[in-house]
Scaffold this motif. Structure first.
Motif, PDB file in Angstrom:
ATOM      1  N   ASP A 178     -40.598 -25.239  31.142  1.00 33.80           N
ATOM      2  CA  ASP A 178     -40.875 -24.247  32.305  1.00 33.80           C
ATOM      3  C   ASP A 178     -41.798 -25.108  33.295  1.00 33.80           C
ATOM      4  OD1 ASP A 178     -39.042 -22.642  32.079  1.00 33.80           O
ATOM      5  OD2 ASP A 178     -40.503 -21.135  31.193  1.00 33.80           O
ATOM      6  N   THR A 179     -42.953 -25.502  32.613  1.00 32.57           N
ATOM      7  CA  THR A 179     -43.885 -26.314  33.058  1.00 32.57           C
ATOM      8  C   THR A 179     -43.654 -27.809  33.561  1.00 32.57           C
ATOM      9  OG1 THR A 179     -45.531 -25.475  31.473  1.00 32.57           O
ATOM     10  CG2 THR A 179     -46.350 -27.224  32.598  1.00 32.57           C
ATOM     11  N   ILE A 181     -40.423 -28.472  34.687  1.00 28.97           N
ATOM     12  CA  ILE A 181     -39.522 -28.316  35.911  1.00 28.97           C
ATOM     13  C   ILE A 181     -40.430 -27.847  36.913  1.00 28.97           C
ATOM     14  CG2 ILE A 181     -37.885 -26.577  36.991  1.00 28.97           C
ATOM     15  CD1 ILE A 181     -36.754 -26.271  34.025  1.00 28.97           C
ATOM     16  N   GLU A 182     -41.540 -27.180  36.862  1.00 30.24           N
ATOM     17  CA  GLU A 182     -42.517 -26.921  37.967  1.00 30.24           C
ATOM     18  C   GLU A 182     -43.026 -28.191  38.664  1.00 30.24           C
ATOM     19  OE1 GLU A 182     -45.193 -23.974  36.799  1.00 30.24           O
ATOM     20  OE2 GLU A 182     -43.699 -22.439  36.474  1.00 30.24           O
ATOM     21  N   THR A 183     -43.607 -28.985  37.502  1.00 30.28           N
ATOM     22  CA  THR A 183     -44.104 -30.318  37.914  1.00 30.28           C
ATOM     23  C   THR A 183     -42.985 -31.204  38.633  1.00 30.28           C
ATOM     24  OG1 THR A 183     -45.566 -30.276  35.897  1.00 30.28           O
ATOM     25  CG2 THR A 183     -45.232 -32.542  36.994  1.00 30.28           C
ATOM     26  N   VAL A 184     -41.959 -31.128  38.167  1.00 32.52           N
ATOM     27  CA  VAL A 184     -40.745 -32.002  38.923  1.00 32.52           C
ATOM     28  C   VAL A 184     -40.477 -31.456  40.132  1.00 32.52           C
ATOM     29  CG1 VAL A 184     -38.341 -32.658  38.801  1.00 32.52           C
ATOM     30  CG2 VAL A 184     -39.804 -32.924  36.810  1.00 32.52           C
ATOM     31  N   GLU A 185     -40.481 -30.067  40.501  1.00 29.04           N
ATOM     32  CA  GLU A 185     -40.171 -29.281  41.709  1.00 29.04           C
ATOM     33  C   GLU A 185     -41.406 -29.886  42.679  1.00 29.04           C
ATOM     34  OE1 GLU A 185     -39.612 -25.336  41.663  1.00 29.04           O
ATOM     35  OE2 GLU A 185     -37.565 -25.670  40.804  1.00 29.04           O
ATOM     36  N   SER A 186     -42.725 -29.641  42.298  1.00 27.50           N
ATOM     37  CA  SER A 186     -43.740 -29.878  43.417  1.00 27.50           C
ATOM     38  C   SER A 186     -43.850 -31.343  43.642  1.00 27.50           C
ATOM     39  CB  SER A 186     -44.886 -29.435  42.606  1.00 27.50           C
ATOM     40  OG  SER A 186     -45.480 -30.447  41.433  1.00 27.50           O
ATOM     41  N   ARG A 187     -43.540 -32.224  43.008  1.00 25.14           N
ATOM     42  CA  ARG A 187     -43.488 -33.498  43.283  1.00 25.14           C
ATOM     43  C   ARG A 187     -42.205 -33.833  44.210  1.00 25.14           C
ATOM     44  NH1 ARG A 187     -45.578 -37.222  38.055  1.00 25.14           N
ATOM     45  NH2 ARG A 187     -47.611 -36.139  37.966  1.00 25.14           N
ATOM     46  N   LEU A 188     -41.264 -33.632  43.947  1.00 21.82           N
ATOM     47  CA  LEU A 188     -40.034 -33.541  45.012  1.00 21.82           C
ATOM     48  C   LEU A 188     -40.337 -33.242  46.197  1.00 21.82           C
ATOM     49  CD1 LEU A 188     -37.212 -33.283  42.512  1.00 21.82           C
ATOM     50  CD2 LEU A 188     -37.945 -35.430  43.073  1.00 21.82           C
ATOM     51  N   HIS A 189     -40.829 -31.858  46.392  1.00 20.44           N
ATOM     52  CA  HIS A 189     -41.186 -31.291  47.649  1.00 20.44           C
ATOM     53  C   HIS A 189     -42.377 -31.568  48.214  1.00 20.44           C
ATOM     54  CE1 HIS A 189     -37.462 -29.186  47.417  1.00 20.44           C
ATOM     55  NE2 HIS A 189     -37.905 -28.534  46.068  1.00 20.44           N
TER      56      HIS A 189
END
Length: 189
Positions: A178-179, A181-189
């Motif tokens: 989960d952590t 995924i959140e890191t990847v989402e924050s970097r992509l957006h």
């Protein structure tokens, strides 16, 4: 003709004189040996002069003397020619000796130059081989270090994998996912 008659008579007289007749009598007698021998000698000399034997013998001696003079002149000419040939050969020998000495000196110089060149070539070859050996040693060292690093990384990853797998639980695994995924989402957006 008269001369011939005298000669024939003298010849018969000399042949007719025997040792028995020569033993007694006056000097001017055919009985005296000395007189007969003297007459015979004079008769012999007269015959020789009549047939010109001294002139013939003199001519033969002159011819022989001329032949000897010619042979002596030829011998002198041959001697002079031999001396000139000897001098020529001695000059040629000296020239050949000098040329041989020059060739030997040149060969020695060439050999010394070739030896120096060979020494320089060997030194250069040794330097190249040392440089190649240094390069091979450096390459082998770098390769060994890479292999050691790779092996250390493999061992470290395997050890970390074992440690992490031993400490991971399913709840913790879900939290890490989960952590991430959140890191990847924050970097992509």
């Amino acid at each position: 003709m008269r001369n011939r008659m005298i000669l024939v008579t003298a010849a018969f007289a000399s042949f007719g004189a025997t040792p028995a007749l020569a033993a007694s009598g006056p000097f001017f007698s055919l009985s005296n040996t000395d007189f007969v021998v003297s007459i015979s000698f004079l008769l012999f000399v007269a015959i020789l002069l009549y047939f010109k034997v001294p002139g013939i013998i003199g001519g033969m001696l002159d011819k022989r003397a001329d032949a000897i003079r010619g042979e002596l002149a030829e011998a002198r000419a041959l001697r002079e020619e031999a001396q000139s040939l000897l001098a020529s050969y001695e000059r040629k020998q000296k020239e050949v000796q000098a040329q041989a000495e020059r060739i030997i000196a040149t060969a020695r110089e060439d050999a010394a130059g070739a030896a120096e060149q060979a020494k320089a070539d060997i030194a250069h070859s040794v330097e190249r081989r040392l440089a190649a050996a240094d390069d091979q040693i450096a390459s082998a060292r770098d390769k060994a270090m890479r292999e050691v690093r790779e092996r250390a990384i493999s061992v470290a990853v395997a050890a970390a994998g074992e440690v992490v797998s031993g400490q991971m639980t399913p709840e913790r695994d879900a939290a890490l996912v989960d952590t991430a995924i959140e890191t990847v989402e924050s970097r992509l957006h």
